[in-house]
Design an enzyme around this catalytic site. Structure first.
Site, PDB file in Angstrom:
ATOM      1  N   ARG A  91     -15.990   1.358  -3.019  1.00  0.00           N
ATOM      2  CA  ARG A  91     -17.125   1.734  -3.957  1.00  0.00           C
ATOM      3  C   ARG A  91     -18.625   1.569  -3.572  1.00  0.00           C
ATOM      4  O   ARG A  91     -19.458   1.657  -4.358  1.00  0.00           O
ATOM      5  CB  ARG A  91     -17.042   0.163  -4.771  1.00  0.00           C
ATOM      6  CG  ARG A  91     -15.599   0.014  -5.399  1.00  0.00           C
ATOM      7  CD  ARG A  91     -15.606  -1.305  -6.414  1.00  0.00           C
ATOM      8  NE  ARG A  91     -14.427  -1.683  -6.231  1.00  0.00           N
ATOM      9  CZ  ARG A  91     -13.267  -1.556  -7.500  1.00  0.00           C
ATOM     10  NH1 ARG A  91     -13.817  -0.705  -8.327  1.00  0.00           N
ATOM     11  NH2 ARG A  91     -12.120  -2.033  -7.349  1.00  0.00           N
ATOM     12  N   TYR A 133     -12.383   7.862   0.448  1.00  0.00           N
ATOM     13  CA  TYR A 133     -13.300   7.283  -0.463  1.00  0.00           C
ATOM     14  C   TYR A 133     -14.403   8.137  -0.878  1.00  0.00           C
ATOM     15  O   TYR A 133     -15.441   8.496  -0.152  1.00  0.00           O
ATOM     16  CB  TYR A 133     -13.872   5.958   0.308  1.00  0.00           C
ATOM     17  CG  TYR A 133     -12.820   4.806   0.504  1.00  0.00           C
ATOM     18  CD1 TYR A 133     -11.746   4.995  -0.057  1.00  0.00           C
ATOM     19  CD2 TYR A 133     -12.980   3.705   1.155  1.00  0.00           C
ATOM     20  CE1 TYR A 133     -10.688   4.008   0.148  1.00  0.00           C
ATOM     21  CE2 TYR A 133     -12.315   2.825   1.490  1.00  0.00           C
ATOM     22  CZ  TYR A 133     -10.942   2.841   1.104  1.00  0.00           C
ATOM     23  OH  TYR A 133      -9.926   2.128   0.993  1.00  0.00           O
ATOM     24  N   ARG A 189      -1.897   5.620   3.858  1.00  0.00           N
ATOM     25  CA  ARG A 189      -0.436   5.762   3.376  1.00  0.00           C
ATOM     26  C   ARG A 189       0.423   6.292   4.079  1.00  0.00           C
ATOM     27  O   ARG A 189       0.170   7.336   4.787  1.00  0.00           O
ATOM     28  CB  ARG A 189      -0.546   6.009   1.834  1.00  0.00           C
ATOM     29  CG  ARG A 189      -1.399   5.181   1.104  1.00  0.00           C
ATOM     30  CD  ARG A 189      -1.105   5.471  -0.701  1.00  0.00           C
ATOM     31  NE  ARG A 189      -1.813   4.346  -1.495  1.00  0.00           N
ATOM     32  CZ  ARG A 189      -1.370   3.122  -2.002  1.00  0.00           C
ATOM     33  NH1 ARG A 189      -0.241   2.964  -1.407  1.00  0.00           N
ATOM     34  NH2 ARG A 189      -2.201   2.429  -2.656  1.00  0.00           N
TER      35      ARG A 189
HETATM   36  N1  NAP Z   1      -5.727   0.474   2.089  1.00  0.00           N
HETATM   37  C1  NAP Z   1      -5.902   0.510   0.643  1.00  0.00           C
HETATM   38  O1  NAP Z   1      -4.995   1.606   0.050  1.00  0.00           O
HETATM   39  C2  NAP Z   1      -7.170   0.389  -0.129  1.00  0.00           C
HETATM   40  C3  NAP Z   1      -7.093   0.386  -1.521  1.00  0.00           C
HETATM   41  C4  NAP Z   1      -8.019  -0.364  -2.290  1.00  0.00           C
HETATM   42  C5  NAP Z   1      -9.019  -1.218  -1.603  1.00  0.00           C
HETATM   43  N2  NAP Z   1      -9.058  -0.795  -0.285  1.00  0.00           N
HETATM   44  C6  NAP Z   1     -10.105  -1.601   0.534  1.00  0.00           C
HETATM   45  O2  NAP Z   1     -10.443  -2.951  -0.134  1.00  0.00           O
HETATM   46  C7  NAP Z   1     -11.791  -3.023  -0.403  1.00  0.00           C
HETATM   47  C8  NAP Z   1     -11.910  -3.977  -1.607  1.00  0.00           C
HETATM   48  O3  NAP Z   1     -11.238  -3.373  -2.809  1.00  0.00           O
HETATM   49  P1  NAP Z   1     -11.950  -3.770  -4.235  1.00  0.00           P
HETATM   50  O4  NAP Z   1     -13.246  -3.122  -4.221  1.00  0.00           O
HETATM   51  O5  NAP Z   1     -10.914  -3.364  -5.192  1.00  0.00           O
HETATM   52  O6  NAP Z   1     -12.064  -5.201  -4.285  1.00  0.00           O
HETATM   53  P2  NAP Z   1     -12.069  -6.362  -5.195  1.00  0.00           P
HETATM   54  O7  NAP Z   1     -13.136  -7.409  -4.504  1.00  0.00           O
HETATM   55  O8  NAP Z   1     -10.850  -6.829  -5.677  1.00  0.00           O
HETATM   56  O9  NAP Z   1     -13.023  -5.675  -6.513  1.00  0.00           O
HETATM   57  C9  NAP Z   1     -14.486  -5.357  -6.264  1.00  0.00           C
HETATM   58  C10 NAP Z   1     -14.749  -5.284  -7.745  1.00  0.00           C
HETATM   59  O10 NAP Z   1     -15.022  -6.620  -8.450  1.00  0.00           O
HETATM   60  C11 NAP Z   1     -16.154  -6.647  -9.089  1.00  0.00           C
HETATM   61  N3  NAP Z   1     -16.537  -8.057  -8.816  1.00  0.00           N
HETATM   62  C12 NAP Z   1     -16.911  -8.597  -7.762  1.00  0.00           C
HETATM   63  N4  NAP Z   1     -17.077  -9.959  -8.001  1.00  0.00           N
HETATM   64  C13 NAP Z   1     -17.378  -9.989  -9.179  1.00  0.00           C
HETATM   65  C14 NAP Z   1     -17.721 -11.107 -10.242  1.00  0.00           C
HETATM   66  N5  NAP Z   1     -18.079 -12.165  -9.593  1.00  0.00           N
HETATM   67  N6  NAP Z   1     -17.648 -10.645 -11.517  1.00  0.00           N
HETATM   68  C15 NAP Z   1     -17.412  -9.572 -11.896  1.00  0.00           C
HETATM   69  N7  NAP Z   1     -16.830  -8.612 -11.074  1.00  0.00           N
HETATM   70  C16 NAP Z   1     -16.935  -8.988  -9.700  1.00  0.00           C
HETATM   71  C17 NAP Z   1     -17.182  -5.834  -8.279  1.00  0.00           C
HETATM   72  O11 NAP Z   1     -18.075  -5.430  -8.952  1.00  0.00           O
HETATM   73  P3  NAP Z   1     -19.630  -5.438  -8.643  1.00  0.00           P
HETATM   74  O12 NAP Z   1     -19.621  -4.441  -7.271  1.00  0.00           O
HETATM   75  O13 NAP Z   1     -20.393  -4.895  -9.496  1.00  0.00           O
HETATM   76  O14 NAP Z   1     -19.720  -6.962  -8.027  1.00  0.00           O
HETATM   77  C18 NAP Z   1     -16.049  -4.497  -7.705  1.00  0.00           C
HETATM   78  O15 NAP Z   1     -16.023  -3.501  -8.988  1.00  0.00           O
HETATM   79  C19 NAP Z   1     -12.306  -1.486  -0.621  1.00  0.00           C
HETATM   80  O16 NAP Z   1     -13.488  -1.316  -0.606  1.00  0.00           O
HETATM   81  C20 NAP Z   1     -11.503  -1.092   0.391  1.00  0.00           C
HETATM   82  O17 NAP Z   1     -12.230  -1.073   1.507  1.00  0.00           O
HETATM   83  C21 NAP Z   1      -8.073  -0.444   0.381  1.00  0.00           C
END
Ligand code: NAP
Length: 298
Positions: free
Chosen positions: A25, A55, A129
């Site tokens: 993100r 990304y 993947r």
């Molecule tokens: N290998 C793969 O296939 C794969 C797939 C998906 C992700 N990833 C990796 O994993 C990382 C994390 O994934 P993710 O972004 O889905 O992680 P996540 O931590 O589950 O979700 C992040 C989201 O939650 C929101 N958020 C965080 N704290 C919050 C709170 N206190 N209240 C409300 N909303 C909150 C964030 O918004 P804000 O930014 O506004 O805080 C953001 O939109 C990615 O950046 C990537 O590096 C890998």
């Protein structure tokens, strides 16, 4: 005693903090805003920086490769940044999908990532993947060539079944050191499908992605109210918020994982960094597990 180990994790030749910063993100085009988020993560000890060539293709991005390019612009502007991070990227998804881990595609993908990231090599490269139509022997040959050419120091996989990782490992004469999987209080499969067991058996560092299930574990949206109530009770006891408690649950697994945080807010990064100091015992994690599962353990 807490189940959470707050110590550093080993990724091949590198040491990283127990939490990583994810760049899925990381799409803010304002360089000063992006720099502030990245530097906050690094200051908090989240030196594992995880990105991927794809990304930017979705989730509000500007297109394939653009999140790597943003990170590359920051690295090019402040060369000292590179030395503060263990830089990880991923490749092998050709949007919208399919996957391609063929020698020609994967080799070019890594070269393109290095050019966007403005670096000579990455510390860690993961196959994003599994490409079920490339023989693991061919994939292993490509990874070996990239390693020998000095383009990549360490390798891992992402979203592989344990048997797929085993098949790739069989043809490599160096170990795969990381494994990314979706794992959180909303997604417990890796505890039961052998993914986390394989990590522990082989000494591979798991990197659970979406530890907040994309934010729903923070907002409570779509969750069982009983699970939310238990999370809030434990969060209050530990003097943290619900999101931090959810990250702590992921950290409590004995495989010593490195959850990848996805928030782009410096304040929330700071809040969630406190997860390493949360005390969770067996009773706590098993109550959360059963509420997430929706049924008691036998
Ligand atoms: N290998 C793969 O296939 C794969 C797939 C998906 C992700 N990833 C990796 O994993 C990382 C994390 O994934 P993710 O972004 O889905 O992680 P996540 O931590 O589950 O979700 C992040 C989201 O939650 C929101 N958020 C965080 N704290 C919050 C709170 N206190 N209240 C409300 N909303 C909150 C964030 O918004 P804000 O930014 O506004 O805080 C953001 O939109 C990615 O950046 C990537 O590096 C890998």
């Amino acid at each position: 005693m807490s189940l959470i180990d707050s110590g550093k994790r080993t990724i091949g030749e590198f040491e990283v903090g127990p939490l990583g910063f994810g760049c899925w993100r990381f799409t803010n085009e304002k360089l000063d805003v992006a720099r502030a988020v990245l530097e906050t993560a690094l200051d908090l000890g989240m030196n594992l920086i995880d990105t991927a060539d794809v990304y930017g293709f979705d989730w509000g991005g500007q297109g394939f490769g653009e999140n790597e390019r943003l990170l590359g612009n920051l690295i090019a502007d402040s060369p000292n940044l590179r030395g503060r991070m263990v830089l990880a990227t991923k490749g092998g998804i050709t949007p919208p999908v399919p996957y391609d881990s063929g020698a020609q595609y994967l080799t070019q993908a890594v070269h393109d990532s290095l050019s966007r990231l403005a670096v000579e090599f990455v510390d860690l490269f993961m196959i994003h993947r599994p490409d079920m139509y490339t023989h693991p022997e061919e994939v292993a040959g490509t990874l070996t060539t990239l390693r020998e050419a000095g383009k990549v120091r360490e390798f891992g996989v992402s979203n592989f079944a344990p048997s797929q990782t085993d098949a790739l490992q069989k043809y490599l004469d160096f170990p795969l050191v990381t494994d990314q999987m979706e794992y959180s209080l909303a997604h417990l499969d890796p505890m039961r499908d052998g993914t986390l067991d394989r990590c522990m058996r082989e000494g591979v560092t798991p990197m659970p992605w979406s530890p907040l299930a994309g934010g729903s574990l923070a907002t409570g949206e779509g969750l069982d109210p009983e699970l939310v109530a238990k999370m809030d009770e434990l969060a209050e006891r530990e003097n943290v918020n619900r999101a931090t408690l959810a990250v702590a649950f992921v950290l409590a697994h004995p495989s010593r994982p490195v959850p990848l945080l996805g928030t782009q807010s410096p304040n929330r990064l700071e809040e969630q960094a406190a997860a390493v100091n949360v005390t969770l015992n067996r009773e706590d994690v098993y109550s959360l597990f059963q509420l997430s599962d929706g049924q008691p353990l036998p």
